[in-house]
Design an enzyme around this catalytic site. Structure first.
Site, mmCIF file in Angstrom:
data_model
loop_
_atom_site.group_PDB
_atom_site.id
_atom_site.type_symbol
_atom_site.label_atom_id
_atom_site.label_comp_id
_atom_site.label_asym_id
_atom_site.label_seq_id
_atom_site.Cartn_x
_atom_site.Cartn_y
_atom_site.Cartn_z
ATOM 1 N N ALA A 80 35.911 46.901 41.863
ATOM 2 C CA ALA A 80 34.962 48.124 41.986
ATOM 3 C C ALA A 80 35.546 48.859 43.468
ATOM 4 O O ALA A 80 36.687 48.005 44.066
ATOM 5 C CB ALA A 80 33.898 47.466 42.673
ATOM 6 N N GLY A 123 36.111 43.959 39.405
ATOM 7 C CA GLY A 123 35.398 44.759 38.508
ATOM 8 C C GLY A 123 36.305 45.217 37.323
ATOM 9 O O GLY A 123 35.859 45.408 36.315
ATOM 10 N N GLU A 126 36.152 42.279 35.142
ATOM 11 C CA GLU A 126 34.871 42.420 34.306
ATOM 12 C C GLU A 126 35.064 43.388 33.329
ATOM 13 O O GLU A 126 34.418 43.192 32.279
ATOM 14 C CB GLU A 126 33.911 42.430 35.365
ATOM 15 N N GLU A 146 36.766 38.601 44.848
ATOM 16 C CA GLU A 146 35.423 39.073 45.461
ATOM 17 C C GLU A 146 34.854 38.088 46.420
ATOM 18 O O GLU A 146 34.514 38.439 47.703
ATOM 19 C CB GLU A 146 34.257 39.028 44.552
HETATM 20 C C1 HXC Z 1 39.320 50.965 46.644
HETATM 21 C C2 HXC Z 1 41.591 50.393 46.348
HETATM 22 C C3 HXC Z 1 41.194 49.211 45.800
HETATM 23 C C4 HXC Z 1 39.819 48.863 45.414
HETATM 24 C C5 HXC Z 1 43.367 49.430 45.749
HETATM 25 N N1 HXC Z 1 42.938 50.306 46.531
HETATM 26 N N2 HXC Z 1 42.256 48.357 45.465
HETATM 27 N N3 HXC Z 1 40.826 51.124 46.828
HETATM 28 N N4 HXC Z 1 38.760 49.820 46.060
HETATM 29 N N5 HXC Z 1 39.129 47.767 44.931
HETATM 30 C C6 HXC Z 1 43.481 51.442 47.269
HETATM 31 C C7 HXC Z 1 44.216 50.774 48.348
HETATM 32 O O1 HXC Z 1 43.126 50.767 49.560
HETATM 33 C C8 HXC Z 1 45.456 51.898 48.700
HETATM 34 O O2 HXC Z 1 44.665 53.154 49.033
HETATM 35 C C9 HXC Z 1 45.892 52.128 47.301
HETATM 36 O O3 HXC Z 1 44.767 51.681 46.565
HETATM 37 C C10 HXC Z 1 47.016 51.155 46.845
HETATM 38 O O4 HXC Z 1 46.533 49.987 47.110
HETATM 39 P P1 HXC Z 1 47.716 49.060 48.015
HETATM 40 O O5 HXC Z 1 46.966 47.809 48.788
HETATM 41 O O6 HXC Z 1 48.398 49.636 49.026
HETATM 42 O O7 HXC Z 1 48.807 48.325 46.898
HETATM 43 P P2 HXC Z 1 49.327 46.901 46.992
HETATM 44 O O8 HXC Z 1 50.002 46.646 48.003
HETATM 45 O O9 HXC Z 1 50.314 46.949 45.781
HETATM 46 O O10 HXC Z 1 48.138 45.648 46.671
HETATM 47 C C11 HXC Z 1 47.564 45.928 45.448
HETATM 48 C C12 HXC Z 1 46.394 44.922 45.413
HETATM 49 C C13 HXC Z 1 45.276 45.219 46.723
HETATM 50 C C14 HXC Z 1 46.586 43.493 45.749
HETATM 51 C C15 HXC Z 1 45.544 45.087 44.159
HETATM 52 O O11 HXC Z 1 45.128 46.838 46.793
HETATM 53 C C16 HXC Z 1 44.011 44.498 46.559
HETATM 54 O O12 HXC Z 1 43.836 43.567 47.006
HETATM 55 N N6 HXC Z 1 42.975 45.545 46.473
HETATM 56 C C17 HXC Z 1 41.565 44.911 46.212
HETATM 57 C C18 HXC Z 1 41.447 44.128 44.956
HETATM 58 C C19 HXC Z 1 39.740 43.527 44.962
HETATM 59 O O13 HXC Z 1 39.567 42.755 46.186
HETATM 60 N N7 HXC Z 1 39.147 43.939 44.210
HETATM 61 C C20 HXC Z 1 37.886 43.185 44.149
HETATM 62 C C21 HXC Z 1 36.972 44.291 44.573
HETATM 63 S S1 HXC Z 1 35.319 44.044 44.575
HETATM 64 P P3 HXC Z 1 45.184 53.794 50.264
HETATM 65 O O14 HXC Z 1 44.403 54.924 50.785
HETATM 66 O O15 HXC Z 1 45.233 52.794 51.523
HETATM 67 O O16 HXC Z 1 46.618 54.293 50.253
HETATM 68 C C22 HXC Z 1 34.587 43.937 43.236
HETATM 69 C C23 HXC Z 1 33.193 43.593 42.901
HETATM 70 C C24 HXC Z 1 32.629 43.987 41.610
HETATM 71 O O17 HXC Z 1 35.438 44.574 42.004
HETATM 72 C C25 HXC Z 1 31.256 44.001 41.601
HETATM 73 C C26 HXC Z 1 30.863 45.089 40.423
HETATM 74 C C27 HXC Z 1 29.217 45.108 40.511
#
Ligand code: HXC
Length: 272
Positions: A80, A123, A126, A146
Protein backbone atom coordinates in the site's frame (compact mmCIF):
# COMPACT_ATOMS: atom_id res chain seq x y z
CA UNK A 1 20.58 23.41 -22.51
CA UNK A 2 17.87 23.99 -19.88
CA UNK A 3 17.52 21.21 -17.28
CA UNK A 4 14.22 20.80 -15.47
CA UNK A 5 14.21 18.98 -12.12
CA UNK A 6 10.95 17.29 -11.16
CA UNK A 7 10.30 16.44 -7.52
CA UNK A 8 8.54 13.29 -6.30
CA UNK A 9 5.36 15.19 -5.41
CA UNK A 10 5.30 16.69 -8.91
CA UNK A 11 5.68 13.20 -10.35
CA UNK A 12 2.72 12.14 -8.19
CA UNK A 13 0.66 15.00 -9.63
CA UNK A 14 1.77 14.18 -13.17
CA UNK A 15 0.99 10.48 -12.83
CA UNK A 16 -2.63 11.38 -12.12
CA UNK A 17 -2.77 12.55 -15.72
CA UNK A 18 -1.64 9.14 -16.92
CA UNK A 19 -3.11 5.70 -16.44
CA UNK A 20 -2.06 4.12 -13.18
CA UNK A 21 -2.99 0.79 -14.72
CA UNK A 22 -2.13 0.18 -18.36
CA UNK A 23 -4.64 -2.00 -20.18
CA UNK A 24 -3.89 -4.15 -23.21
CA UNK A 25 -5.85 -7.00 -24.74
CA UNK A 26 -4.97 -9.81 -27.15
CA UNK A 27 -6.33 -13.31 -27.74
CA UNK A 28 -9.09 -12.96 -25.10
CA UNK A 29 -6.41 -12.09 -22.51
CA UNK A 30 -6.58 -8.74 -20.75
CA UNK A 31 -3.22 -7.64 -19.35
CA UNK A 32 -3.28 -5.01 -16.62
CA UNK A 33 0.10 -3.44 -15.86
CA UNK A 34 0.49 -1.50 -12.62
CA UNK A 35 2.09 1.80 -13.55
CA UNK A 36 3.65 3.78 -10.71
CA UNK A 37 7.26 2.78 -11.34
CA UNK A 38 8.83 5.69 -9.39
CA UNK A 39 7.04 4.43 -6.24
CA UNK A 40 7.68 0.72 -6.88
CA UNK A 41 4.01 0.45 -7.89
CA UNK A 42 2.82 1.28 -4.38
CA UNK A 43 -0.93 0.79 -4.40
CA UNK A 44 -2.48 4.19 -3.76
CA UNK A 45 -6.24 4.68 -3.69
CA UNK A 46 -6.41 5.98 -7.26
CA UNK A 47 -4.56 2.94 -8.62
CA UNK A 48 -6.70 0.48 -6.66
CA UNK A 49 -9.92 2.18 -7.81
CA UNK A 50 -8.73 2.07 -11.41
CA UNK A 51 -7.77 -1.60 -11.13
CA UNK A 52 -11.08 -2.55 -9.52
CA UNK A 53 -13.00 -0.62 -12.19
CA UNK A 54 -11.14 -2.37 -15.00
CA UNK A 55 -11.85 -5.77 -13.44
CA UNK A 56 -15.55 -4.93 -12.99
CA UNK A 57 -15.72 -4.06 -16.70
CA UNK A 58 -13.77 -7.21 -17.64
CA UNK A 59 -16.24 -9.37 -15.70
CA UNK A 60 -19.03 -8.16 -18.01
CA UNK A 61 -16.94 -8.28 -21.20
CA UNK A 62 -17.39 -11.52 -23.18
CA UNK A 63 -14.22 -10.78 -25.17
CA UNK A 64 -12.15 -11.24 -21.99
CA UNK A 65 -11.55 -14.86 -21.00
CA UNK A 66 -8.70 -14.40 -18.52
CA UNK A 67 -6.63 -11.61 -16.99
CA UNK A 68 -2.93 -11.16 -16.25
CA UNK A 69 -1.91 -8.59 -13.64
CA UNK A 70 1.71 -7.53 -13.72
CA UNK A 71 4.14 -4.79 -12.71
CA UNK A 72 7.66 -4.16 -13.97
CA UNK A 73 11.05 -5.85 -13.55
CA UNK A 74 11.79 -4.03 -10.25
CA UNK A 75 8.43 -4.36 -8.56
CA UNK A 76 5.08 -6.03 -8.88
CA UNK A 77 4.03 -3.74 -6.02
CA UNK A 78 5.87 -2.74 -2.84
CA UNK A 79 2.66 -2.51 -0.82
CA UNK A 80 0.00 0.00 0.00
CA UNK A 81 1.18 3.57 -0.49
CA UNK A 82 2.79 4.36 2.84
CA UNK A 83 2.98 8.09 2.04
CA UNK A 84 -0.77 8.20 1.40
CA UNK A 85 -1.47 6.08 4.48
CA UNK A 86 0.53 8.44 6.69
CA UNK A 87 -2.07 11.19 6.34
CA UNK A 88 -5.12 8.99 6.93
CA UNK A 89 -6.93 9.19 10.25
CA UNK A 90 -9.46 6.76 11.79
CA UNK A 91 -12.40 8.47 10.06
CA UNK A 92 -10.67 8.23 6.68
CA UNK A 93 -10.05 4.53 7.30
CA UNK A 94 -13.69 4.00 8.27
CA UNK A 95 -14.95 5.34 4.93
CA UNK A 96 -11.94 4.13 2.96
CA UNK A 97 -12.98 3.49 -0.69
CA UNK A 98 -10.15 0.97 -0.96
CA UNK A 99 -12.21 -1.53 1.04
CA UNK A 100 -14.77 -1.82 -1.78
CA UNK A 101 -11.99 -1.88 -4.38
CA UNK A 102 -10.27 -4.80 -2.62
CA UNK A 103 -13.59 -6.64 -2.30
CA UNK A 104 -14.23 -6.23 -6.04
CA UNK A 105 -10.72 -7.41 -6.90
CA UNK A 106 -11.12 -10.47 -4.63
CA UNK A 107 -14.54 -11.33 -6.07
CA UNK A 108 -13.53 -11.14 -9.75
CA UNK A 109 -15.06 -14.19 -11.44
CA UNK A 110 -12.67 -14.88 -14.33
CA UNK A 111 -9.24 -16.47 -13.95
CA UNK A 112 -6.40 -14.12 -13.03
CA UNK A 113 -2.69 -14.88 -13.18
CA UNK A 114 -0.27 -12.58 -11.33
CA UNK A 115 3.00 -12.22 -13.27
CA UNK A 116 5.48 -11.10 -10.61
CA UNK A 117 8.99 -9.70 -10.84
CA UNK A 118 10.86 -7.83 -8.13
CA UNK A 119 9.21 -6.68 -4.90
CA UNK A 120 5.85 -8.20 -4.05
CA UNK A 121 5.28 -6.88 -0.54
CA UNK A 122 2.47 -6.00 1.82
CA UNK A 123 -0.58 -4.98 -0.19
CA UNK A 124 1.33 -6.06 -3.32
CA UNK A 125 1.57 -9.60 -1.99
CA UNK A 126 -2.10 -9.39 -0.97
CA UNK A 127 -3.00 -8.35 -4.50
CA UNK A 128 -0.97 -11.21 -6.00
CA UNK A 129 -2.74 -13.62 -3.63
CA UNK A 130 -6.12 -12.42 -4.98
CA UNK A 131 -5.04 -13.94 -8.30
CA UNK A 132 -5.81 -17.58 -9.02
CA UNK A 133 -2.09 -18.26 -9.14
CA UNK A 134 1.25 -16.52 -9.33
CA UNK A 135 4.10 -16.98 -11.78
CA UNK A 136 7.29 -15.26 -10.62
CA UNK A 137 10.77 -14.45 -11.83
CA UNK A 138 13.83 -15.84 -10.04
CA UNK A 139 14.59 -12.46 -8.41
CA UNK A 140 11.07 -11.86 -7.06
CA UNK A 141 10.63 -11.44 -3.32
CA UNK A 142 7.49 -11.86 -1.26
CA UNK A 143 6.57 -10.68 2.19
CA UNK A 144 4.12 -9.07 4.58
CA UNK A 145 6.36 -6.43 6.21
CA UNK A 146 3.48 -4.41 7.75
CA UNK A 147 4.51 -5.35 11.28
CA UNK A 148 7.70 -3.34 10.78
CA UNK A 149 5.55 -0.23 10.28
CA UNK A 150 3.43 -0.81 13.38
CA UNK A 151 0.47 -1.99 11.29
CA UNK A 152 -0.81 -5.28 9.94
CA UNK A 153 -1.90 -6.80 6.62
CA UNK A 154 -5.34 -5.36 5.87
CA UNK A 155 -6.32 -6.63 2.43
CA UNK A 156 -6.67 -10.33 3.12
CA UNK A 157 -3.04 -11.11 3.96
CA UNK A 158 -3.66 -12.79 7.30
CA UNK A 159 -6.35 -15.00 5.73
CA UNK A 160 -5.01 -15.83 2.27
CA UNK A 161 -1.34 -16.34 3.19
CA UNK A 162 -2.20 -18.87 5.89
CA UNK A 163 -4.37 -20.80 3.43
CA UNK A 164 -1.64 -20.83 0.77
CA UNK A 165 1.52 -21.54 2.74
CA UNK A 166 0.11 -23.04 5.93
CA UNK A 167 0.24 -21.72 9.49
CA UNK A 168 3.96 -22.17 10.25
CA UNK A 169 5.37 -20.20 7.32
CA UNK A 170 2.55 -17.63 7.32
CA UNK A 171 2.95 -16.84 11.03
CA UNK A 172 6.72 -16.54 10.62
CA UNK A 173 6.41 -14.22 7.62
CA UNK A 174 3.76 -11.98 9.21
CA UNK A 175 5.33 -11.77 12.66
CA UNK A 176 8.92 -11.19 11.54
CA UNK A 177 8.07 -9.24 8.38
CA UNK A 178 10.82 -11.19 6.63
CA UNK A 179 10.72 -11.61 2.89
CA UNK A 180 11.17 -14.88 1.06
CA UNK A 181 12.64 -15.37 -2.40
CA UNK A 182 10.91 -16.97 -5.37
CA UNK A 183 12.41 -20.41 -4.75
CA UNK A 184 11.21 -20.35 -1.13
CA UNK A 185 7.80 -19.05 -2.23
CA UNK A 186 7.52 -21.95 -4.66
CA UNK A 187 8.35 -24.59 -2.09
CA UNK A 188 6.02 -22.90 0.43
CA UNK A 189 3.12 -23.06 -2.05
CA UNK A 190 2.68 -19.31 -2.40
CA UNK A 191 3.44 -19.36 -6.10
CA UNK A 192 2.82 -21.87 -8.89
CA UNK A 193 5.93 -21.45 -11.02
CA UNK A 194 9.33 -19.75 -11.09
CA UNK A 195 10.98 -18.79 -14.34
CA UNK A 196 13.47 -16.36 -15.87
CA UNK A 197 12.44 -12.75 -15.20
CA UNK A 198 12.30 -11.85 -18.89
CA UNK A 199 9.69 -14.48 -19.73
CA UNK A 200 7.38 -14.22 -16.69
CA UNK A 201 4.81 -12.06 -18.48
CA UNK A 202 5.04 -14.08 -21.69
CA UNK A 203 4.43 -17.32 -19.76
CA UNK A 204 1.54 -15.87 -17.80
CA UNK A 205 -0.07 -14.55 -20.99
CA UNK A 206 0.40 -17.90 -22.76
CA UNK A 207 -1.28 -19.76 -19.90
CA UNK A 208 -4.03 -17.13 -19.68
CA UNK A 209 -4.62 -17.55 -23.43
CA UNK A 210 -4.91 -21.32 -23.01
CA UNK A 211 -7.46 -20.87 -20.20
CA UNK A 212 -9.33 -18.15 -22.09
CA UNK A 213 -9.98 -20.54 -24.97
CA UNK A 214 -11.63 -23.19 -22.81
CA UNK A 215 -15.41 -23.13 -22.31
CA UNK A 216 -16.10 -20.06 -20.13
CA UNK A 217 -18.91 -21.81 -18.24
CA UNK A 218 -16.61 -24.66 -17.21
CA UNK A 219 -13.75 -22.33 -16.29
CA UNK A 220 -16.01 -20.10 -14.17
CA UNK A 221 -17.48 -23.12 -12.39
CA UNK A 222 -14.04 -24.56 -11.62
CA UNK A 223 -12.92 -21.24 -10.13
CA UNK A 224 -16.16 -20.87 -8.15
CA UNK A 225 -15.86 -24.42 -6.77
CA UNK A 226 -12.24 -24.21 -5.68
CA UNK A 227 -12.94 -20.89 -4.00
CA UNK A 228 -15.81 -22.54 -2.13
CA UNK A 229 -13.39 -25.25 -0.99
CA UNK A 230 -11.73 -22.65 1.25
CA UNK A 231 -15.00 -21.88 3.06
CA UNK A 232 -16.97 -25.14 3.13
CA UNK A 233 -16.71 -28.42 5.01
CA UNK A 234 -15.74 -31.35 2.75
CA UNK A 235 -19.27 -32.83 2.47
CA UNK A 236 -20.80 -29.42 1.73
CA UNK A 237 -18.03 -28.76 -0.80
CA UNK A 238 -18.60 -32.08 -2.53
CA UNK A 239 -22.34 -31.37 -2.76
CA UNK A 240 -21.60 -27.89 -4.13
CA UNK A 241 -19.26 -29.40 -6.72
CA UNK A 242 -21.89 -31.98 -7.71
CA UNK A 243 -24.51 -29.29 -8.37
CA UNK A 244 -22.02 -27.23 -10.36
CA UNK A 245 -20.99 -30.31 -12.33
CA UNK A 246 -24.63 -30.92 -13.34
CA UNK A 247 -25.06 -27.28 -14.39
CA UNK A 248 -21.87 -27.34 -16.47
CA UNK A 249 -22.90 -30.68 -17.98
CA UNK A 250 -26.15 -29.17 -19.22
CA UNK A 251 -24.31 -26.49 -21.23
CA UNK A 252 -24.07 -26.53 -25.03
CA UNK A 253 -20.32 -26.08 -24.67
CA UNK A 254 -20.09 -29.41 -22.83
CA UNK A 255 -21.60 -31.17 -25.88
CA UNK A 256 -19.27 -29.20 -28.15
CA UNK A 257 -16.17 -30.14 -26.11
CA UNK A 258 -16.98 -33.83 -26.08
CA UNK A 259 -18.04 -33.91 -29.74
CA UNK A 260 -14.83 -32.11 -30.76
CA UNK A 261 -12.74 -34.65 -28.85
CA UNK A 262 -14.56 -37.63 -30.38
CA UNK A 263 -14.28 -36.17 -33.89
CA UNK A 264 -10.65 -35.12 -33.48
CA UNK A 265 -11.30 -31.42 -34.17
CA UNK A 266 -10.86 -28.17 -32.23
CA UNK A 267 -13.93 -27.18 -30.19
CA UNK A 268 -15.69 -23.88 -30.86
CA UNK A 269 -17.21 -22.68 -27.60
CA UNK A 270 -20.11 -20.25 -27.49
CA UNK A 271 -20.43 -19.59 -23.75
CA UNK A 272 -23.82 -21.30 -23.76
C1 HXC B 1 5.02 4.45 -0.94
C2 HXC B 1 7.03 3.55 -1.63
C3 HXC B 1 6.67 2.27 -1.10
C4 HXC B 1 5.38 2.15 -0.49
C5 HXC B 1 8.63 2.12 -1.97
N1 HXC B 1 8.24 3.40 -2.15
N2 HXC B 1 7.70 1.43 -1.35
N3 HXC B 1 6.20 4.61 -1.55
N4 HXC B 1 4.61 3.27 -0.42
N5 HXC B 1 4.94 0.99 -0.01
C6 HXC B 1 8.99 4.49 -2.79
C7 HXC B 1 10.12 4.98 -1.91
O1 HXC B 1 9.66 5.89 -0.95
C8 HXC B 1 11.01 5.62 -2.93
O2 HXC B 1 10.48 6.89 -3.30
C9 HXC B 1 10.84 4.73 -4.16
O3 HXC B 1 9.61 4.03 -3.97
C10 HXC B 1 11.95 3.72 -4.29
O4 HXC B 1 12.05 3.01 -3.08
P1 HXC B 1 13.44 2.78 -2.30
O5 HXC B 1 13.13 2.49 -0.91
O6 HXC B 1 14.38 3.91 -2.58
O7 HXC B 1 13.97 1.48 -3.07
P2 HXC B 1 14.91 0.34 -2.48
O8 HXC B 1 16.04 0.93 -1.70
O9 HXC B 1 15.23 -0.52 -3.65
O10 HXC B 1 14.02 -0.46 -1.43
C11 HXC B 1 12.90 -1.20 -1.90
C12 HXC B 1 12.00 -1.65 -0.71
C13 HXC B 1 11.61 -0.41 0.12
C14 HXC B 1 12.75 -2.66 0.15
C15 HXC B 1 10.77 -2.34 -1.32
O11 HXC B 1 11.14 0.59 -0.77
C16 HXC B 1 10.55 -0.70 1.13
O12 HXC B 1 10.81 -1.29 2.17
N6 HXC B 1 9.32 -0.26 0.83
C17 HXC B 1 8.18 -0.40 1.75
C18 HXC B 1 7.68 -1.82 1.76
C19 HXC B 1 6.54 -2.00 2.74
O13 HXC B 1 6.72 -1.74 3.93
N7 HXC B 1 5.38 -2.40 2.25
C20 HXC B 1 4.18 -2.58 3.07
C21 HXC B 1 3.41 -1.30 3.08
S1 HXC B 1 2.03 -1.38 4.17
P3 HXC B 1 11.35 8.24 -3.12
O14 HXC B 1 10.37 9.33 -3.39
O15 HXC B 1 11.94 8.25 -1.76
O16 HXC B 1 12.40 8.11 -4.20
C22 HXC B 1 0.88 -2.26 3.35
C23 HXC B 1 -0.44 -2.43 4.10
C24 HXC B 1 -1.46 -3.08 3.24
O17 HXC B 1 1.07 -2.71 2.27
C25 HXC B 1 -2.81 -2.84 3.85
C26 HXC B 1 -3.88 -2.87 2.81
C27 HXC B 1 -5.22 -2.37 3.33
Amino acid sequence: MIQIKITTSEITMLEDLNNLVIRSQADRVLTLTLNRPHALNALNTALLMELAGLLRSADKDDTVGAVVITGNQKAFAAGADVKEMASMNATDLHRDPRVQAWADIGRFKKPVIAAVNGFCLGGGCELAMCADYIIAGHQASFGQPEVKLGIMPGAGGTQRLIRLVGPAKARQMMLTGATINAKQALSAGLIAEVTAAEIVLEKAQAQAKQIAHYAPIAVAAIKDCYNQALDLELQQGLAYERRSYCVVSSSEDRNEGIDAFLNKRHPVYKNR
